[in-house]
Design an enzyme around this catalytic site. Structure first.
Site, PDB file in Angstrom:
ATOM      1  N   HIS A 265       2.428   6.387   0.350  1.00  0.00           N
ATOM      2  CA  HIS A 265       1.922   6.912   1.622  1.00  0.00           C
ATOM      3  C   HIS A 265       2.553   6.257   2.856  1.00  0.00           C
ATOM      4  CE1 HIS A 265      -1.112   3.798   3.040  1.00  0.00           C
ATOM      5  NE2 HIS A 265      -0.851   3.364   1.835  1.00  0.00           N
TER       6      HIS A 265
ATOM      7  N   ASN B 194       4.166  -6.377   7.654  1.00  0.00           N
ATOM      8  CA  ASN B 194       3.469  -5.161   8.041  1.00  0.00           C
ATOM      9  C   ASN B 194       2.934  -5.198   9.471  1.00  0.00           C
ATOM     10  OD1 ASN B 194       1.740  -7.136   6.582  1.00  0.00           O
ATOM     11  ND2 ASN B 194       0.091  -5.813   7.329  1.00  0.00           N
TER      12      ASN B 194
ATOM     13  N   GLN C  15       6.493  -2.021   3.261  1.00  0.00           N
ATOM     14  CA  GLN C  15       6.924  -1.616   4.597  1.00  0.00           C
ATOM     15  C   GLN C  15       8.430  -1.384   4.677  1.00  0.00           C
ATOM     16  OE1 GLN C  15       5.116  -0.945   7.357  1.00  0.00           O
ATOM     17  NE2 GLN C  15       3.165  -1.325   6.323  1.00  0.00           N
TER      18      GLN C  15
ATOM     19  N   CYS D 280     -10.270  -7.254   9.632  1.00  0.00           N
ATOM     20  CA  CYS D 280     -11.631  -7.210  10.154  1.00  0.00           C
ATOM     21  C   CYS D 280     -12.570  -7.504   9.004  1.00  0.00           C
ATOM     22  CB  CYS D 280     -11.927  -5.845  10.763  1.00  0.00           C
ATOM     23  SG  CYS D 280     -13.491  -5.745  11.636  1.00  0.00           S
TER      24      CYS D 280
ATOM     25  N   GLY E  69       0.352   0.195  -3.472  1.00  0.00           N
ATOM     26  CA  GLY E  69       0.956  -1.107  -3.258  1.00  0.00           C
ATOM     27  C   GLY E  69       0.054  -2.266  -3.626  1.00  0.00           C
TER      28      GLY E  69
END
Length: 403
Positions: free
Chosen positions: A206, A156, A184, A330, A69
């Site tokens: 995935h 998402n 998504q 993060c 993606g």
């Protein structure tokens, strides 16, 4: 076995995908080679292209295989911007929602830094739905300067589904292409590229039971894209690189499997989601469901938990055998509040208490019950840890040290 509630990050391989993958991995042949093994691999790729096109509501010629993606988003956003700018140098503006996945958001910001793009960030409401009024205002202002619009099909993090058809209809009145990250949405909602009005649409294997490392970009037959990478001219010279026949075959098998049973499975997962929401709200009455309550992905339940850090809650749930996600980025090991939640109007303190629970094809009622059993103690401990950290910060204030 841990209870897995992070299907939005990646979902286990489906049986059809695993069978297709293992079959093709045992064979050899480059799909670009002219000998027998190469022609056999090429046939696998083209059959898979047709299967995936059917699942995505596209024509086979509109399917461009990628590594996932993120690459598909990069190819769409950069490719559309460069092609549109080359046709008319005035087209420098990109309209982008404030809640995009980093694959889109970072690409747009890169174009602004390096390619003279001017970005207009489209605001969202408290549920995470893009403002159609803001979009229309930008379209009315100076449509000839707009290179493209990019709005994800479903978020998402909080799971909110966007009014894609209304967005593309507004853009079509001015001949402006729209890209959507549908990573998504595809496999969770009815998705038809042909009916969407989109110029480009990104999907990934995935997230639907296929392997990591393969995805696709749907590209309308009249749409021009400038390639991001160059080489052997594969995929209509839009995306060069040796094609992964095994991964592509598994992607197609997963797509056929998930869309072939979509209404029933979506209803099953949505029922589990609603049960999960009730369980969480009963276990922690202070928890707040984020995202639109009904216009959301069937497998998404995103909450903020006041008084605690999302990371602390995640690790405590993990210790109890329940795997979830904070849904936030993060950077360099330092937790940051979710840009999605901030765009929805939450304060940094509220956003830091985020936790996403996402369901998929292996999820069951027992998983939801396990979360309900583990959550009260995990929340209380995370809340105590959050309060202790806050108290320590107050005690050290003025000492010259910061925790």
């Amino acid at each position: 076995m841990p209870v897995y509630l992070d299907h939005a990050a990646t979902t286990p391989l489906s049986a059809p995908a695993l069978a297709a993958l293992t079959t093709e991995l045992s064979r050899s042949g480059n799909p670009s080679s002219l000998h027998g093994s190469g022609r056999r691999a090429r046939r696998v790729v083209e059959d898979s292209r047709e299967t995936l096109a059917t699942a995505a509501g596209a024509h086979p010629s509109e399917i461009i295989f990628t590594s996932g993606g993120t690459e598909a988003d990069n190819l769409a956003v950069k490719g559309l911007y460069w092609a549109r700018r080359a046709a008319d140098p005035r087209r420098r503006r990109i309209l982008c929602s404030t809640i995009e996945h980093p694959a889109v958001q970072d690409t747009v910001e890169w174009l602004a830094r390096h390619e003279d793009a001017v970005v207009t960030w489209l605001p969202v409401d408290a549920d995470g739905i893009v403002s159609l009024n803001a979009l229309q205002s930008e379209l009315d202002d100076d449509p000839s300067s707009i290179a493209l619009i990019t709005v994800m099909w479903a978020n998402n993090e909080v799971g909110t589904v966007q009014p894609i058809r209304l967005i593309t209809a507004a853009a079509a009145a001015h001949g402006i292409p729209v890209h959507s990250d549908a990573v998504q949405a595809f496999g969770s909602l009815p998705v038809s590229f042909a009916e969407s009005g989109l110029a480009t649409m990104a999907v990934s294997a995935h997230k639907i039971g296929g392997p990591v490392g393969v995805g696709a970009l749907c590209v309308g037959r009249a749409v021009k894209l400038t390639p991001v990478q160059h080489g052997g001219g594969q995929e209509q010279d839009i995306r060069s690189g040796t094609l992964d026949a095994a991964g592509i075959s598994a992607f197609a098998a997963a797509a056929s499997d998930v869309t072939g049973n979509l209404p029933e499975e979506s209803d099953r997962i949505a029922t589990l989601r609603d049960r999960l929401i009730s369980v969480v709200e009963a276990a922690v009455p202070d928890a707040v469901l984020r995202g639109h309550r009904t216009q959301r992905l069937p497998g998404n339940a995103h909450f903020t938990f006041p008084g605690c850090e999302g990371d602390s809650l995640l690790f405590l749930l993990d210790l109890a055998g329940v795997e979830s996600s904070t849904g936030s980025a993060c950077t360099a090991g330092v937790p940051r509040p979710s840009h999605v939640l901030l765009a929805m109007g939450l304060s940094e303190a509220e956003a830091r208490g985020a936790q996403r629970f996402s369901l998929g094809h292996t999820s069951s009622a027992a998983d939801v019950d396990a979360l309900g059993a583990a959550l009260p103690e995990a929340y209380q401990r995370a809340r105590q840890a959050g309060m202790a950290s806050h108290a320590s910060s107050i005690q050290t204030a003025g000492t010259g040290f910061r925790l």
